[in-house]
Design a protein around this motif. Structure first.
Motif, short mmCIF file in Angstrom:
data_model
loop_
_atom_site.label_atom_id
_atom_site.label_comp_id
_atom_site.label_asym_id
_atom_site.label_seq_id
_atom_site.Cartn_x
_atom_site.Cartn_y
_atom_site.Cartn_z
N ASN A 1 0.94 -1.22 0.05
CA ASN A 1 0.05 -0.13 0.01
C ASN A 1 0.85 1.31 0.07
N THR B 1 -16.92 -0.30 -0.55
CA THR B 1 -16.24 -1.14 0.02
C THR B 1 -16.86 -2.39 0.48
N LEU C 1 -15.50 -3.81 3.76
CA LEU C 1 -14.15 -3.08 4.24
C LEU C 1 -14.60 -1.77 4.93
N GLU D 1 -8.31 2.05 0.79
CA GLU D 1 -6.73 1.38 0.55
C GLU D 1 -6.31 2.15 -0.73
N CYS E 1 -10.17 2.52 11.56
CA CYS E 1 -9.31 1.65 10.43
C CYS E 1 -8.77 2.53 9.52
N TRP F 1 -3.97 3.28 6.42
CA TRP F 1 -3.62 3.33 4.86
C TRP F 1 -3.26 4.62 4.39
N HIS G 1 -10.31 -3.63 10.82
CA HIS G 1 -9.15 -3.52 9.95
C HIS G 1 -8.30 -4.60 10.17
N SER H 1 -7.64 -7.08 7.58
CA SER H 1 -6.98 -6.65 6.33
C SER H 1 -5.50 -6.64 6.71
N THR I 1 -4.36 -10.15 6.75
CA THR I 1 -3.99 -10.94 5.45
C THR I 1 -2.82 -10.22 4.57
N SER I 2 -2.42 -8.98 5.16
CA SER I 2 -1.27 -8.41 4.32
C SER I 2 0.13 -9.11 5.23
N ALA J 1 -7.31 -15.36 8.24
CA ALA J 1 -6.39 -15.05 6.95
C ALA J 1 -5.38 -16.19 6.44
#
Ligand SMILES: Nc1nc2c(ncn2[C@@H]2O[C@H](COP(=O)(O)OP(=O)(O)OP(=O)(O)O)[C@@H](O)[C@H]2O)c(=O)[nH]1
Ligand SMILES: [Mg+2]
Ligand SMILES: [Zn+2]
Lengths: 225, 114
Positions: free
Chosen positions: A18, A92, A95, A99, A128, A132, B2, B5, B8-9, B50
């Motif tokens: 990212n 999203t 989510l 990102e 969250c 990012w 999150h 996420s 997962t990363s 994940a």
């Protein structure tokens, strides 16, 4: 007897993909001279209301556009599109944040050279989105007067990554006995010296200073003074 | 949440690093700053979810938590903070924006099979 495990040292930032993409997008935005803002806040703090008015007013002098992250509906995108500015929704689904790759995908076929200021409305969530990087120039954290003055203390990561704090729904300050001093102090405990502006997206209070701040950022980015 | 996420990363980055070295992972060592915005329990749970169906299924995630540390210009010293509600130096009471540690979200080691 258990063997001692074999351990290999590595050094890898978990969000490196990212971050790399955000960095390359930042370069692109620099080449096209596009100022990019990432608006973050808890659900309902007034992002869409403020953005709609911002697009309307700035749209008379600048070429503005917006991307809006939303879990399920396109309500916000529709509200923003009423301003006449180009708007795209980023659905999203489950989510809770945007990102960098979503921004890149949704910018396809937009000529960035034709956009002076790009606004990104992040998903309403105070936790969250912090991690990012979206390639933005400024991260704007919105806190409404109705949420309580201790919000910044509860979400230190978000406030610590913000460049500007916007106190929204300032028209309701008196009704909810908003404690301005406590709010300023709480913001600055986690982000010393952070710039703070007060606005009402509904009534238009404080819009002039907010728009002036954006213009200043755009000029600074383009090396004009 | 999150953390899923992030997990997962972690799985994907750890797998990339393992593949590049030709090794099989048994555990992933993660350094996690107090100000990273990530909740440990949620992350551990997210990691299990994940990693399912990947080469990392069944591996462990070991988390080293890193406290928030600022540099205080008045004390001319690095100072570790107890919480994450304020960047005020506990020794002299001054605010400092200079964060030295506490934002980490990085894989620092892999435990691998011989
Ligand atoms: N009184 C007052 N109400 C406002 C103001 N700004 C927004 N609201 C109201 O607050 C509610 C939420 O506003 P939105 O602009 O949709 O907030 P948002 O942050 O975009 O919400 P999400 O995208 O769902 O996170 C709506 O009912 C708005 O009318 C304001 O400046 N003053
Ligand atoms: Mg909205
Ligand atoms: Zn000190």
């Amino acid at each position: 007897m258990t063997k001692t495990p074999r351990i290999l040292e590595v050094r890898a930032n978990v969000l490196k993909d990212n971050d790399l993409l955000a960095r390359s997008m930042r370069l692109r935005f620099a080449q096209t001279g596009t100022l990019v803002l990432n608006l973050v806040s808890s659900p309902g703090s007034g992002k869409t209301t403020l953005l709609r008015r911002t697009l309307l007013e700035l749209g008379q002098r600048y070429r503005v556009a917006a991307l809006v992250g939303d879990l399920a509906t396109d309500n916000d995108a529709k509200r923003l599109a009423e301003s006449g500015a180009p708007v795209r929704q980023i659905e999203t689904k489950t989510l809770c944040h945007l990102e960098a790759h979503m921004i890149e995908e949704h910018l396809q076929n937009w000529d960035l050279r034709q956009i002076d200021i790009l606004f990104i409305e992040n998903v309403g969530n105070l936790v969250c989105p912090s991690s990012w990087d979206l390639g933005e120039d400024l991260r704007i954290a919105l806190f409404s007067t109705t949420e309580g003055e201790d919000k910044p203390l509860k979400y230190p990561t978000l406030i610590n990554t913000a460049d500007i704090a916007l106190i929204t729904k300032i028209d309701l300050a008196e009704a909810v006995e908003f404690d301005r001093e406590a709010m300023y102090q709480n913001l600055r405990e986690m982000r010393p010296g952070i710039e703070i502006l007060e606005v009402s997206g509904k009534r238009g209070t404080g819009m002039a200073a907010w728009l002036e701040r954006l213009e200043r950022a755009l000029k600074a980015k383009r090396g004009q003074h | 949440m999150h953390e899923l996420s992030i997990a997962t990363s972690i799985v994907s980055v750890a797998q990339q690093e393992a593949a590049a070295r030709g090794v099989e992972v048994e555990a992933v060592h993660l350094r996690l700053g107090a100000l990273s915005g990530v909740v440990v329990d949620s992350l551990l749970f997210g990691y299990e979810v994940a990693s399912q169906g990947t080469p990392l299924e069944g591996t462990r995630l070991l988390i080293e938590e890193v406290p928030l540390t600022i540099y205080c210009p008045s004390c001319q010293a690095e100072v570790e903070l107890e919480g994450i509600q304020s960047l005020r130096c506990p020794r002299c009471g001054e605010l400092s924006g200079e964060i030295r540690r506490g934002k980490e979200l990085e894989i620092v080691a892999l435990e691998v099979k011989d």
